[in-house]
Design a protein around this motif. Structure first.
Motif, PDB file in Angstrom:
ATOM      1  N   ALA A   1      38.922  41.332  45.516  1.00 17.66           N
ATOM      2  CA  ALA A   1      38.802  42.784  45.694  1.00 17.66           C
ATOM      3  C   ALA A   1      37.877  43.014  46.870  1.00 17.66           C
TER       4      ALA A   1
ATOM      5  N   THR B   1      41.066  48.642  45.043  1.00 10.58           N
ATOM      6  CA  THR B   1      41.117  47.282  44.502  1.00 10.58           C
ATOM      7  C   THR B   1      40.082  47.049  43.405  1.00 10.58           C
TER       8      THR B   1
ATOM      9  N   THR C   1      39.262  44.803  38.512  1.00  8.65           N
ATOM     10  CA  THR C   1      38.226  43.781  38.337  1.00  8.65           C
ATOM     11  C   THR C   1      37.286  44.099  37.181  1.00  8.65           C
TER      12      THR C   1
END
Length: 397
Positions: free
Chosen positions: A132, A139, A143
């Motif tokens: 990321a 992005t 995560t």
């Protein structure tokens, strides 16, 4: 299908400060979020690049003071307290945080930017690596799924604008963590960052501290003075290789700390509920000037250093000169930080209260003398072994 996230998840922040003078005491920092009424739309992979760019421009603006807070809209799915995400895991401090976490039994996920040389050493240690980029906020959400705690050690690369990662990226990360129900956020800042608004990196660190506090996320902020590890490349190696060592004529004193000690104290603080919401400063046992560090390295290496002294006035002039050109603004920003580190400043703080709060014995903290002595002992032994081996392979005709 496009994924909708709450309005509180911003993809960027703008950073604006109002200076009434050059001193920190009269500087008003601003970190309010002016939220758009519509939900931020993160485009799916099928969305056109032009559409993505248009959505990225729907930003949160951090301007005048205010009390807006992100709302936690996470579904409340329980996650294990041992699940952590380390941001900036390949850096000097980040890798020590990862190693300590793994040694203590945490499930470690590392956020790493896509790079030509993969961070395989993190996988070899037992961590999970996810790709990321804080400069690309879309992005970030994936995560954070299943993560209990975020430990933020990240900072921008030297070649990129300071604001891109250290401000805009952190705004997106903090708001995303809030929206997704992250239960604790550890942020590493810089000691005295509130006293130097003239230095962009330090001012951004201070503003990020306030932004994190205003977000409502359970958090711990840790201000750091300096890393012992950084002295190896700066002084120890050049002295051993008989190369120039760069120093200044300023009396700055820095209480360097071993990053392994910083990592250990961080996890003690993480498990201590009394520390929640607090601002801690980690400093080494003693503050050192550049001249004292060089003298210590010379004594341990058994040889003199070739010291090149750069007057502080040169740094100031260079910074002013680079301000005239748009393409050198980032250089000027970093020179501003160098100027603070070469001024009549002490980067240190009393640690007695912190040690008592964390239940740590000060004797367990590595001193700079011990750290450098161990380094020079090991490296000189290796050099001696290599020299002995080379003599054994000599052939005389």
């Amino acid at each position: 299908m496009a994924l909708r996230l709450p309005t509180q998840l911003a993809t960027r922040g703008t950073f604006r400060t109002h200076h009434n003078s050059r001193t920190a005491t009269t500087t008003a920092l601003s970190w309010r979020r002016n939220l758009t009424p519509d939900a931020l739309l993160i485009p799916s992979s099928s969305t056109s690049l032009a559409t993505k760019k248009s959505h990225v421009q729907q930003m949160v603006t951090c301007s005048a003071s205010g009390n807006a807070q992100a709302v936690n809209l996470a579904p409340g799915t329980p996650v294990r307290p041992t699940s952590i995400l380390v941001v900036g895991s390949t850096g000097t401090l980040g890798r020590q945080i990862v190693r300590r976490a793994l040694d203590e039994g945490y499930d470690v996920r590392c956020l790493v930017r896509p790079r030509p040389a993969p961070a395989d050493f993190l996988r070899d240690w037992g961590a999970t690596v996810v790709n990321a980029d804080l400069s690309k906020p879309e992005t970030i959400p994936a995560t954070l799924v299943g993560v209990h705690t975020v430990i933020d050690c990240a900072t921008g690369r030297p070649e990129e604008p300071i604001k891109t990662v250290d401000w805009e990226g952190k705004v997106a990360l903090i708001q995303c963590a809030k929206a997704m129900g992250i239960q604790k956020y550890v942020f590493f800042s810089i000691h005295n960052c509130d006293k130097h608004p003239e230095v962009p990196l330090m001012e951004i660190k201070y503003c990020t501290e306030k932004f994190l506090q205003d977000s409502g996320l359970p958090h711990i902020t840790i201000r750091l003075c300096g890393f012992m590890q950084g002295l190896i490349g700066q002084y120890a190696v050049p002295i051993l290789e008989e190369k120039s060592v760069w120093g200044t004529d300023a009396p700055t004193r820095i209480a360097y700390m071993d990053t392994q000690d910083i990592a250990r104290l961080t996890f003690i603080a993480l498990r201590n509920e009394k520390v929640n919401g607090k601002l801690l400063t980690f400093a080494g046992p003693r503050a050192w000037t550049t001249q004292e560090v060089i003298a210590l390295c010379e004594r341990l290496a058994g040889q003199d250093a070739n010291v090149t002294t750069v007057p502080v006035t040169i740094l100031r002039f260079t910074r002013q000169l680079t301000r005239f050109f748009e393409w050198t603004n980032d250089v000027a920003d970093r020179l501003a930080f160098s100027e603070v580190l070469t001024s009549d400043t002490v980067f240190s703080a009393p640690m007695t209260e912190t040690y008592n709060l964390l239940g740590v014995d000060p004797k367990d903290i590595v001193t700079l003398e011990k750290y450098l002595q161990d380094y020079f002992t090991n490296i000189l032994k290796k050099l001696k072994d290599i020299k002995a081996q080379s003599k054994q392979t000599d052939i005389i005709f």
